[in-house]
Scaffold this active site. Structure first.
Site, short mmCIF file in Angstrom:
data_model
loop_
_atom_site.label_atom_id
_atom_site.label_comp_id
_atom_site.label_asym_id
_atom_site.label_seq_id
_atom_site.Cartn_x
_atom_site.Cartn_y
_atom_site.Cartn_z
N GLU A 282 5.61 -28.94 -41.98
CA GLU A 282 5.31 -28.66 -40.09
C GLU A 282 5.22 -30.40 -39.72
OE1 GLU A 282 5.51 -26.02 -38.74
OE2 GLU A 282 4.72 -26.66 -36.72
N GLU A 313 8.73 -32.47 -30.36
CA GLU A 313 8.98 -33.04 -31.69
C GLU A 313 10.56 -33.11 -32.30
OE1 GLU A 313 4.51 -31.52 -32.79
OE2 GLU A 313 6.26 -30.55 -33.75
N ASP A 471 0.69 -24.25 -35.54
CA ASP A 471 0.48 -24.08 -37.08
C ASP A 471 0.66 -22.80 -37.32
OD1 ASP A 471 0.15 -26.98 -37.07
OD2 ASP A 471 -2.03 -26.71 -36.45
P1 8BR Z 1 2.32 -27.27 -31.09
O1 8BR Z 1 0.94 -27.19 -31.58
O2 8BR Z 1 3.09 -27.63 -32.43
O3 8BR Z 1 2.58 -28.32 -29.97
O4 8BR Z 1 2.89 -25.95 -30.80
C1 8BR Z 1 2.20 -25.21 -29.72
C2 8BR Z 1 3.08 -24.06 -29.32
O5 8BR Z 1 2.09 -23.13 -28.80
C3 8BR Z 1 4.12 -24.14 -28.37
O6 8BR Z 1 5.31 -24.26 -28.96
C4 8BR Z 1 4.04 -22.79 -27.63
O7 8BR Z 1 5.10 -22.02 -28.40
C5 8BR Z 1 2.65 -22.17 -28.22
N1 8BR Z 1 2.02 -22.10 -27.14
C6 8BR Z 1 1.19 -22.67 -26.08
BR1 8BR Z 1 1.16 -24.33 -26.04
N2 8BR Z 1 0.62 -22.04 -25.23
C7 8BR Z 1 0.78 -20.74 -25.44
C8 8BR Z 1 0.21 -19.66 -24.75
N3 8BR Z 1 -0.58 -19.53 -23.62
N4 8BR Z 1 0.57 -18.30 -25.42
C9 8BR Z 1 1.25 -18.26 -26.44
N5 8BR Z 1 1.52 -19.45 -27.31
C10 8BR Z 1 1.47 -20.57 -26.46
C1 GLC Z 2 -2.84 -32.47 -36.05
C2 GLC Z 2 -4.23 -32.93 -35.63
C3 GLC Z 2 -5.34 -32.07 -35.67
C4 GLC Z 2 -5.14 -30.78 -34.88
C5 GLC Z 2 -3.82 -30.43 -35.38
C6 GLC Z 2 -3.39 -29.03 -34.77
O1 GLC Z 2 -2.81 -32.24 -37.28
O2 GLC Z 2 -4.52 -34.27 -36.24
O3 GLC Z 2 -6.49 -32.78 -35.14
O4 GLC Z 2 -5.89 -29.91 -35.29
O5 GLC Z 2 -2.71 -31.29 -35.31
O6 GLC Z 2 -1.92 -28.67 -34.88
#
Ligand code: 8BR
Ligand code: GLC
Length: 495
Positions: A282, A313, A471
């Site tokens: 990830e 990313e 995640d």
């Molecule tokens: P990262 O944590 O890797 O940035 O991924 C966040 C993901 O959460 C986004 O790619 C999006 O698909 C999802 N997301 C977010 Br931000 N807000 C959301 C919401 N309100 N409802 C569902 N998915 C969401």
């Molecule tokens: C990263 C951050 C952590 C957070 C996570 C969420 O790992 O370091 O604080 O909880 O991203 O995806």
């Protein structure tokens, strides 16, 4: 296919994956667990912090785009950049001063399990996956408290030269200090001004201030490497994250190359002689470009089968791999960004010799899969739909306590804008002769050796928090695929 058809596909996929999850023998998850100090910042608090630091200073720092938080002005500059763009970011800090300043000036609302590996371990354990083996190199007493109280969640420890598995609450190091990150969440629509500039936040998102004390090492306890083969038989795959914490140089003279080598060593030992072992990494926001590139070219390439990442990313990864123009067009919000995202996904698949690249964006997920992946496009699509329902569950409830919670996510409607974006990609691919409309809906098989699977996702209007949703998406889809994989362990000799 219209939105109503997608809703039907969602119901079917969730029901199928639910039945299949018990097929998963186990999953190994490492490395980064930490405690997240969560703060939902309000308009008046933004104004207060800008007032304390001074608009002019903050504005000058925004232009410098700090990649490390050394003082509160760096922090405010990165927070304003994240709020201005509505984009997530994670920025490291190497001293405790920022934590103290935030405690004095902002105070957090709640603390919860953080770190990709920590969040994923708890999620899989709560979903009922049989054997979740989590590993955190800095497991403190405080950290252990944040792991789900579940007998299927265990952590390896070395005892008398043997590897034994125990619940994290029985496996922690009493001398170890906890790693605490600050998560500053902001909401769409909030307004503020700084040095004559008016800001309106376009999207819910967050800035992560990631603490990096000296004792953070992406590593394993001595002796554990050799014993990883003991857990190999009980798992179908591994989810690895946290490599962003690798530093270029260490006080003892070692460098990132040593840690990259150790990371590869872990993967090789987990795979052993079983090429079927699925390894998912990830990805995350990695400020240091040397480290970002080394993770991609020296750890992910050749050793890993699957990569999960968000759109920012993707751009960052493409950038260090030498595709600057494509990277720019991925993040530039123009109408072609979904097309660039697809091209970027294909580029990553090829360049990094992966079997699967899963990109999650607000509104749709794109997954490209190489022809040698053992599962068909339908299985991949079900895995994505399951993961989107999980994401919507996480966004609406804030956490997922059991597989039954997924009904909350299923009830969230498919996001109209995401659906429209898919239609745009479909038109482009049909127009350029890459596939027919029918192919696109069924998982389009393109000319140059990969499948494309794309779904509109479910988006919660007012999410409890956004941190950790990525995640849940990646881990959910990966475990759904493990559940569908034909089981064969070629390490066992025929009788
Ligand atoms: P990262 O944590 O890797 O940035 O991924 C966040 C993901 O959460 C986004 O790619 C999006 O698909 C999802 N997301 C977010 Br931000 N807000 C959301 C919401 N309100 N409802 C569902 N998915 C969401
Ligand atoms: C990263 C951050 C952590 C957070 C996570 C969420 O790992 O370091 O604080 O909880 O991203 O995806």
């Amino acid at each position: 296919m219209d939105i109503a058809d997608w809703e039907k596909r969602y119901v079917e996929a969730v029901s199928n994956v639910r039945e299949q999850l018990l097929n998963v023998q186990g999953v190994f998850v490492a490395y980064n667990s930490n405690i997240d100090a969560m703060k939902h910042i309000r308009e008046d608090e933004i104004k207060k912090l800008i007032g304390i630091l001074g608009c002019k200073k903050v504005n000058e720092r925004i232009a410098l785009y700090p990649r490390e938080i050394k003082d509160p002005v760096d922090l405010m500059a990165r927070l304003i950049i994240a709020m201005r763009d509505g984009k997530a970011a994670e920025v490291p800090t190497y001293s405790n001063d920022i934590h103290e300043w935030l405690m004095d000036n902002l105070v957090f609302d709640s603390a919860r399990m953080g770190g990709q590996a920590g969040i994923i371990s708890n999620l899989l354990a709560n979903l009922g996956v049989k054997n979740v083996i989590t590993y955190v190199p800095w497991l403190s007493r405080e950290q252990a408290e944040y792991f789900a109280d579940s007998p299927n969640l265990r952590h390896p420890v070395m005892e008398n030269g043997e590897l034994v598995l125990k619940h994290p609450k029985e496996a922690y190091d009493p001398q170890q200090k906890p790693k605490i990150n600050w998560i500053i969440e902001f909401s769409r629509g909030m307004k503020f001004s700084c040095a004559g500039e008016e800001y309106k936040i376009p999207r819910d998102n967050r800035l992560i201030v990631s603490s990096r004390p000296d004792w953070i090492h992406i590593d394993m306890a001595p002796g554990m490497y050799e014993h990883l083969s003991d857990i190999r038989e009980g798992i179908d795959g591994a989810i690895l994250a946290g490599y962003q914490m690798i530093k270029e140089e260490y006080q003892d003279g070692s460098t990132y190359k040593d840690y990259v080598q150790r990371a590869v060593n872990v993967i090789q030992r987990l795979k052993g002689c079983n090429p079927q072992m699925r390894i998912h990494v990830e990805f995350t926001s990695i400020q240091n470009k040397v480290i970002r590139k080394a993770i991609l070219t020296d750890i992910v390439k050749k050793h890993v089968t699957s990569l999960g990442l968000d759109t920012v990313e993707v751009a960052n990864a493409l950038n260090v791999l030498g595709y600057e123009e494509l990277a720019y067009s991925v993040i530039n919000k123009g109408e072609n960004s979904i097309l660039s995202l697809y091209e970027g996904a294909v580029m990553l698949l090829r360049e990094l010799e992966l079997q699967r690249v899963h990109i999650h964006s607000l509104g749709y997920y794109i997954c490209v899969v190489s022809k040698d992946h053992p599962l068909d496009a339908d299985a991949h699509r079900q895995a994505l739909l399951f993961s989107s329902a999980l994401a919507a569950t996480q966004a609406s409830l804030g956490s997922i306590r059991s597989l039954d919670d997924i009904s909350a996510g299923l009830a969230i409607p498919v996001y109209g804008q995401g659906y429209d974006d898919l239609i745009e990609l479909e038109r482009h691919l049909v127009r350029t002769g890459v596939c027919t409309a029918g192919d696109f809906e069924d998982g389009c098989i393109s000319a140059d050796g990969h499948d494309l699977i794309i779904i509109p996702s479910k988006v919660v209007k007012e999410p409890v928090a956004t941190v950790g949703i990525g995640d849940a998406i990646s881990a959910g889809a990966f475990v759904a695929l493990l559940a569908k994989m034909p089981k064969m362990n070629i390490c066992r000799m025929p009788e």
